[in-house]
Design an enzyme around this catalytic site. Structure first.
Site, PDB file in Angstrom:
ATOM      1  N   PHE A 152      68.911  25.632  65.116  1.00 40.65           N
ATOM      2  CA  PHE A 152      69.521  24.661  64.387  1.00 40.65           C
ATOM      3  C   PHE A 152      70.062  25.784  63.450  1.00 40.65           C
ATOM      4  O   PHE A 152      70.263  25.578  61.834  1.00 40.65           O
ATOM      5  CB  PHE A 152      68.258  24.318  63.982  1.00 40.65           C
ATOM      6  CG  PHE A 152      67.513  22.929  64.858  1.00 40.65           C
ATOM      7  CD1 PHE A 152      68.014  21.953  64.584  1.00 40.65           C
ATOM      8  CD2 PHE A 152      66.665  24.032  66.040  1.00 40.65           C
ATOM      9  CE1 PHE A 152      67.668  21.235  66.295  1.00 40.65           C
ATOM     10  CE2 PHE A 152      66.228  22.974  66.833  1.00 40.65           C
ATOM     11  CZ  PHE A 152      66.758  22.010  67.204  1.00 40.65           C
ATOM     12  N   GLY A 260      82.704  18.411  58.673  1.00 40.85           N
ATOM     13  CA  GLY A 260      83.872  18.806  59.758  1.00 40.85           C
ATOM     14  C   GLY A 260      83.272  20.389  60.687  1.00 40.85           C
ATOM     15  O   GLY A 260      81.726  20.399  60.410  1.00 40.85           O
ATOM     16  N   CYS A 263      80.555  21.620  65.276  1.00 37.38           N
ATOM     17  CA  CYS A 263      79.286  21.078  65.535  1.00 37.38           C
ATOM     18  C   CYS A 263      79.461  19.578  65.140  1.00 37.38           C
ATOM     19  O   CYS A 263      78.959  19.216  65.233  1.00 37.38           O
ATOM     20  CB  CYS A 263      77.702  22.621  64.475  1.00 37.38           C
ATOM     21  SG  CYS A 263      77.549  23.581  65.174  1.00 37.38           S
TER      22      CYS A 263
END
Ligand code: UGA
Length: 434
Positions: A152, A260, A263
Site C-alpha cells: 500500500f 494519474g 496504480c
C-alpha cells in the site's frame, strides 16, 4: 530470515531495502543486468526520497544484495517475494500476469526446502491459486505455501509507508506461512501495526478495493469542485467540512486535474474487468474511470479559457509534469493529456519539473524543457501549475511577475490562496474556488 525479492521495480526495491533494514538478509533479483550493476554502485533506478541512503546502509551492513542470478537467492530463501510488474494488458485493460507466472515457474525450478512464495505485485483475485498450480505442477512434492501480501506504498512516501503502515494484509490459510510472515514483519509489532490475516482471495481483493475506493474519493471531490465553480462555493472548505466527519476522513479530498500514476488508472480498470467477468459489475468504479479520463482532457480547455479562449501563438510556462510531487514517474500523468492538447490548440509550451524531465522528454514531443521554474515562465503568456512540488509553493512572486508577459496564473493543484494572488495582482484560476 532470508528473503529473495524478484523484481527491482519501485515495489520490489523499496520492500527489499526495508526488509533488510528490519534485519533480514535480502537478495534482490532482476533480469536487467545494467539495472543490477547500477544498484550495486548505489545508483537508484527511480527517484524516491531516502531510498539511496537506505540501500547504501543495508548494502554496507551486508544485509542487502543485488544479483541477476536467481538460483542462489531462491535456493537459500525462506520467503520469495514476487514483485514484478502487472501492467494493463494492451487491448482489454486486464492485468497482464505473464511476468508473475514466469516468476512462479522460475521459483518452482529453484526453491529448496519449505519456501513461502509471496505475491506483492498487484494481482487480480485468483492469481494466487494460479501461482500455486504452476508451482505444484512443476514440483508435485514441493514444500511451499503461496501467500498474498499486497503493498500500500505511495510513491514519494514509500519508505515511511512501509515502516509505519496503517496495516499489513496477509492472505493465507497455511499456519507455517502465517508464522513466517509474522516474523518478517516483527518490527512493526512494536508500533502496534494491525496485521490482518485473511484468506488469499480476500487479500487480493483488498488491494483493488483500497485503490478503487481512494480513486472514487478523489473523483467525488473533483466533481464537487466543478459544482463549486458553477455555484460559487469553495471546494477546499467543502473538503474540510465533510472530512472532519470521522466516517469520511480528511485525506484524499484534494481536488486536482484527475488522478494519474502507475496504480489507480491501471487498478481501477483491472477491477472493473474482474467485476464484469464475475457478473458483479462495480458501476461506481466504471463511472470513476470514465470521469477521470474526461477530466484530464478537460483541463486543457480550462487553461485555454483562463487565457481568453485562444492560445494560438502564445507561450505557456508549465510547472510540474510528474503525476504528483516527489516522484519522477510520468505514468498516466495529467500533463500527458494537457500539454499535447495545448500544443494542438497552437500554443508553445515550455516546462519545468524538478525530477521528471528526463522521462517526460521521451513522452512529450514538441515541449521545450527549462532549467528552472523562472526559466520556464520567462516571457510566457501564462504560468500553469500541474504538479504540486513544494518548491512551487515558495516561488518568489516578484520574480514571477517580472518573468511573465501577463498576469495569468492557472493552478490545477490549489497551492496558492486566491485572496493572496488577487492582492498580488494576478488573474488567478484554480480548481473549485471562487
Ligand atoms: C497509490 C496508493 O495511494 C497507495 O496506497 C498504493 O500502494 C499505490 O497507489 C499502489 O497501488 O502501488 P500512488 O499511486 O503512489 O499510490 O499515489 P497517490 O499519492 O495515491 O496519488 C495517486 C493520484 O491521485 C495522483 O495523481 C495524485 O495527484 C492524485 N490525488 C491524490 C489527488 O488528485 N487528490 C488527492 O487528494 C490525493
Amino acid at each position: 530470515m532470508r528473503v529473495a525479492m524478484i523484481g527491482t521495480g519501485y515495489v520490489g526495491l523499496v520492500s527489499g531495502a526495508c526488509f533488510a533494514d528490519f534485519g533480514h538478509v535480502v537478495t534482490c533479483v532482476d533480469k536487467d543486468a545494467s539495472k543490477i550493476e547500477r544498484l550495486k554502485n548505489g545508483i537508484m533506478p527511480i527517484y524516491e526520497p531516502g531510498l539511496d541512503d537506505l540501500v547504501a546502509s543495508n548494502v554496507k551492513e551486508e544485509r542487502l544484495f543485488f544479483t541477476t542470478d536467481a538460483a542462489d537467492a531462491i535456493k537459500d530463501a525462506d520467503a520469495v517475494f514476487i514483485a514484478v510488474g502487472t501492467p494493463s494488458r494492451r487491448g482489454d485493460g486486464h492485468a497482464d500476469l505473464s511476468y508473475v507466472y514466469a516468476a512462479a515457474e522460475e521459483i518452482a525450478g529453484l526453491m529448496d526446502g519449505f519456501t513461502v512464495v509471496v505475491t506483492k505485485s498487484t494481482v487480480p483475485v485468483g492469481t494466487g491459486d494460479e501461482v500455486e498450480e504452476i508451482i505444484r505442477k512443476a514440483r508435485p512434492d514441493g514444500d511451499f505455501a503461496v501467500v498474498s501480501n499486497p503493498e500500500f506504498l505511495r510513491e514519494g512516501a514509500a519508505i515511511k509507508d512501509f515502516k509505519i503502515p496503517d496495516r499489513v494484509v496477509v492472505g493465507t490459510d497455511d499456519e507455517r506461512a502465517r508464522q513466517l510472515m509474522r516474523e518478517l514483519y516483527r518490527p512493526l509489532f512494536l508500533n502496534e501495526t494491525p496485521i490482518l490475516f485473511t484468506e488469499r482471495r480476500t487479500s487480493e481483493l483488498i488491494k483493488y478495493a483500497a485503490n478503487a475506493f481512494l480513486a472514487v474519493k478523489i473523483t467525488f471531490i473533483n466533481e464537487m469542485a466543478d459544482l463549486c465553480e458553477k455555484v460559487g462555493a469553495n471546494v477546499q472548505e467543502v473538503s474540510r467540512g465533510i472530512g472532519l466527519d470521522n466516517r469520511i476522513g480528511r485525506k484524499f479530498l484534494n481536488a486536482g486535474p484527475g488522478y494519474g500514476g502507475s496504480c489507480f488508472p491501471k487498478d481501477t480498470l483491472a477491477l472493473t474487468k474482474t467485476a464484469n467477468d464475475a457478473g458483479a459489475p462495480v458501476r461506481i468504479v466504471d463511472t470513476v474511470v470514465a470521469v477521470n479520463a474526461a477530466r484530464k482532457k478537460a483541463m486543457a480547455a480550462k487553461i485555454i479559457g483562463a487565457m481568453g479562449g485562444d492560445v494560438k501563438g502564445k507561450t505557456i510556462g508549465v510547472l510540474g509534469l510528474a503525476f504528483k510531487q516527489n516522484t519522477d514517474d510520468m505514468r498516466d500523468a495529467p500533463s500527458l493529456d494537457i500539454l499535447p492538447a495545448l500544443m494542438a490548440a497552437g500554443a508553445k509550451v515550455r516546462a519545468f519539473d524538478p525530477e521528471a524531465m528526463t522521462e517526460a522528454g521521451h513522452l512529450l514531443e514538441g515541449v521545450e524543457f527549462a532549467s528552472s521554474p523562472y526559466a520556464a515562465i520567462q516571457g510566457a503568456d501564462a504560468m500553469v501549475i500541474i504538479t504540486e512540488w513544494d518548491q512551487f509553493r515558495a516561488l518568489d512572486f516578484d520574480r514571477v511577475k517580472a518573468a511573465l508577459n501577463s498576469n495569468i496564473v492557472v493552478d490545477l493543484r490549489n497551492i496558492y490562496s486566491p485572496e493572496d494572488m488577487a492582492a498580488r495582482g494576478f488573474a488567478y484560476t484554480s480548481i473549485g474556488r471562487p
